[in-house]
Design an enzyme around this catalytic site. Structure first.
Site, mmCIF file in Angstrom:
data_model
loop_
_atom_site.group_PDB
_atom_site.id
_atom_site.type_symbol
_atom_site.label_atom_id
_atom_site.label_comp_id
_atom_site.label_asym_id
_atom_site.label_seq_id
_atom_site.Cartn_x
_atom_site.Cartn_y
_atom_site.Cartn_z
ATOM 1 N N GLU A 1 19.461 6.716 -42.219
ATOM 2 C CA GLU A 1 19.281 7.582 -40.889
ATOM 3 C C GLU A 1 18.557 6.944 -39.987
ATOM 4 O O GLU A 1 18.811 6.704 -38.774
ATOM 5 C CB GLU A 1 18.895 8.810 -41.215
ATOM 6 C CG GLU A 1 18.767 9.861 -40.265
ATOM 7 C CD GLU A 1 18.164 11.265 -40.624
ATOM 8 O OE1 GLU A 1 18.071 11.514 -41.839
ATOM 9 O OE2 GLU A 1 18.312 12.247 -39.855
ATOM 10 N N ASP B 1 14.097 15.911 -32.500
ATOM 11 C CA ASP B 1 13.588 17.162 -32.889
ATOM 12 C C ASP B 1 12.154 17.520 -33.183
ATOM 13 O O ASP B 1 11.235 18.183 -32.856
ATOM 14 C CB ASP B 1 14.288 17.668 -34.169
ATOM 15 C CG ASP B 1 15.626 17.422 -34.139
ATOM 16 O OD1 ASP B 1 16.281 16.852 -33.208
ATOM 17 O OD2 ASP B 1 16.563 17.755 -35.000
HETATM 18 C C1 GLC Z 1 18.378 15.148 -36.854
HETATM 19 C C2 GLC Z 1 18.213 14.669 -35.671
HETATM 20 C C3 GLC Z 1 19.209 14.753 -34.520
HETATM 21 C C4 GLC Z 1 20.701 14.450 -34.989
HETATM 22 C C5 GLC Z 1 20.903 15.307 -36.280
HETATM 23 C C6 GLC Z 1 22.287 14.839 -37.023
HETATM 24 O O1 GLC Z 1 18.569 16.714 -36.612
HETATM 25 O O2 GLC Z 1 17.057 15.070 -35.201
HETATM 26 O O3 GLC Z 1 18.884 14.215 -33.332
HETATM 27 O O4 GLC Z 1 21.692 14.632 -34.256
HETATM 28 O O5 GLC Z 1 19.997 14.896 -37.314
HETATM 29 O O6 GLC Z 1 22.232 13.297 -37.261
#
Ligand code: GLC
Length: 427
Positions: free
Chosen positions: A396, A172
């Site tokens: 994460e 993102d």
């Molecule tokens: C964030 C990441 C995306 C992912 C989401 C849920 O938005 O950038 O890639 O899918 O988190 O983990």
């Protein structure tokens, strides 16, 4: 392999299980995310095969059909599926304007890993009969999704699909989106971010970014989700090398699956798309960074940033050598693979997609290198990833220099990547 770590990884998936789907992490991400679901299914596959198949089936229960919004977007698999309400995330189900759907979703997609993951799941399944049956049920939905990408996101048949929103890339906040996002108007409407309730602002995107992603979300609703209008008027139109690589690999895998399951026409259709992309991708090569990069379709400019997206080129099966770029990346940080190399002026070690390491990306980069014969490099990434899991667990993402776990805790795709990569034999 550490059995206690494997048990903890399984616990993460069980704790994030909401009945048929796995949330990425409690609080920060309370719904089912698209590419996360595919990675989660790989993890579930190592200890509960029926549950693994259910993850993908639940995701596809939200796929748009010919009956939705005029049918132009039939086959869309959204980036978020809202199986139930939650108010800890913005933008939630009421923000997208998709109230008419039977299963509410966002109006944008995410990297299409599914066909590849389904193929890997099928190859590793102990219960082959159930796996074959599940793959057979999923095949038409997978084909419909790939057709959606090619039909609506490459209407000219150039071989290079486009994304219309930075969230569609899954990466993102990548610095590659700074140039195209600068051309997007900022929304003037009020909204309330929720991410900063969960994670420190130093790891999250700034307000200027949110003002623009909200503008783009609202534009889809104003276009009535008509893909022709969206592709014509979209203020963010990018050939994202990450999505292009992941779709390319998935279409190769889908062709193989279709052939195996008796759909020769579906296989030939996917192979033709793969061929087209194979010929077109050379336009995205960056001589400076020795890897392919993304391109802004509106300005025609290459988005010449050394991000990990282009390091998926080997995984995609493109005939390019990215080993120099990977070596350069690994030499610049203590832990790889950095989402953006420090040689970029935009590098920001702890900030999401501008420096940190994501383990599922490491898995895909290493898999591609292995397949291209760069086994030593692949093994280096695997060993480094294992050290990160052992020292920092299932965050994460990870700091590329200190190795500290960052972002959300007890994160599903990190745990699932561990289970698939470190505890199961490679398919
Ligand atoms: C964030 C990441 C995306 C992912 C989401 C849920 O938005 O950038 O890639 O899918 O988190 O983990």
């Amino acid at each position: 392999m550490s059995s206690t770590l494997a048990e903890r990884a399984q616990q993460v998936l069980r704790a994030n299980d909401r009945g048929g789907y796995t949330i990425p992490t409690a609080g920060l991400y309370p719904f089912q995310w698209n590419w996360d679901a595919s990675v989660c299914a790989l993890g579930w596959m190592t200890f509960d095969e029926p549950r693994a198949w259910r993850e993908i089936e639940t995701l596809f229960s939200g796929q748009w059909t010919a009956a939705d919004y005029g049918g132009g977007s039939a086959g869309l698999l959204a980036h978020i599926t809202f199986h139930q309400n939650a108010d800890s995330y913005f933008p939630g189900p009421d923000e997208w304007g998709t109230q008419a759907l039977a299963v509410r979703t966002s109006s944008i997609s995410q990297p299409p890993l599914h066909a590849t993951m389904v193929r890997w799941m099928l190859e590793s399944a102990k219960d082959q009969a159930s796996a074959q049956a599940a793959a057979r049920r999923l095949l038409p939905q997978l084909l419909a999704h790939h057709r959606w990408w090619y039909r609506t996101r490459d209407p000219e048949g150039s071989g290079l699909v486009r994304v219309l929103h930075p969230w569609e890339t899954g990466m993102d906040n990548s610095p590659a989106w700074d140039h195209p996002l600068a051309q997007v108007p900022a929304t003037t409407r009020a909204y309330q971010r929720r991410d900063l309730d969960h994670v420190d602002a130093s790891m999250r995107p700034p307000k200027a970014f949110y003002d623009r992603v909200v503008y783009l979300m609202d534009a889809n609703r104003q276009a009535g989700f008509d893909p022709v209008l969206m592709a014509r008027n979209g203020r963010f139109q990018v050939n994202d090398i990450g999505v292009i690589c992941i779709l390319q690999r998935a279409s190769r895998d889908l062709a193989a699956l279709a052939l195996q399951l008796g759909d020769a026409a579906g296989a030939a259709e996917m192979q033709a798309q793969v061929q087209r992309t194979h010929q077109a991708v050379g336009a995205l090569w960056s001589a400076r960074w020795q890897q392919p990069v993304s391109r802004c379709l509106l300005s025609g400019q290459l988005l010449d940033e050394p991000t990990s997206a282009g390091l998926l080129a080997a995984y995609a099966g493109f005939a390019v050598d990215i080993s120099t770029a990977v070596q350069d990346s690994l030499a610049q940080t203590r832990h790889g693979v950095a989402s953006t190399r420090p040689a970029s002026a935009a590098f920001d070690a702890p900030r999401y997609w501008r420096g940190p390491v994501w383990q599922h990306i490491n898995l895909l980069v290493a898999r591609g290198l292995q397949e291209q014969g760069h086994s030593e490099l692949a093994e280096r990434i695997r060993a480094d990833s294992l050290a990160l899991f052992e020292n920092a667990g299932f965050h994460e993402y990870f700091h590329p220099n200190t190795g500290a776990g960052l972002g959300g805790k007890d994160f599903s795709w990190t745990a699932a990547t561990y289970l698939h990569w470190m505890t199961a034999p490679a398919p």
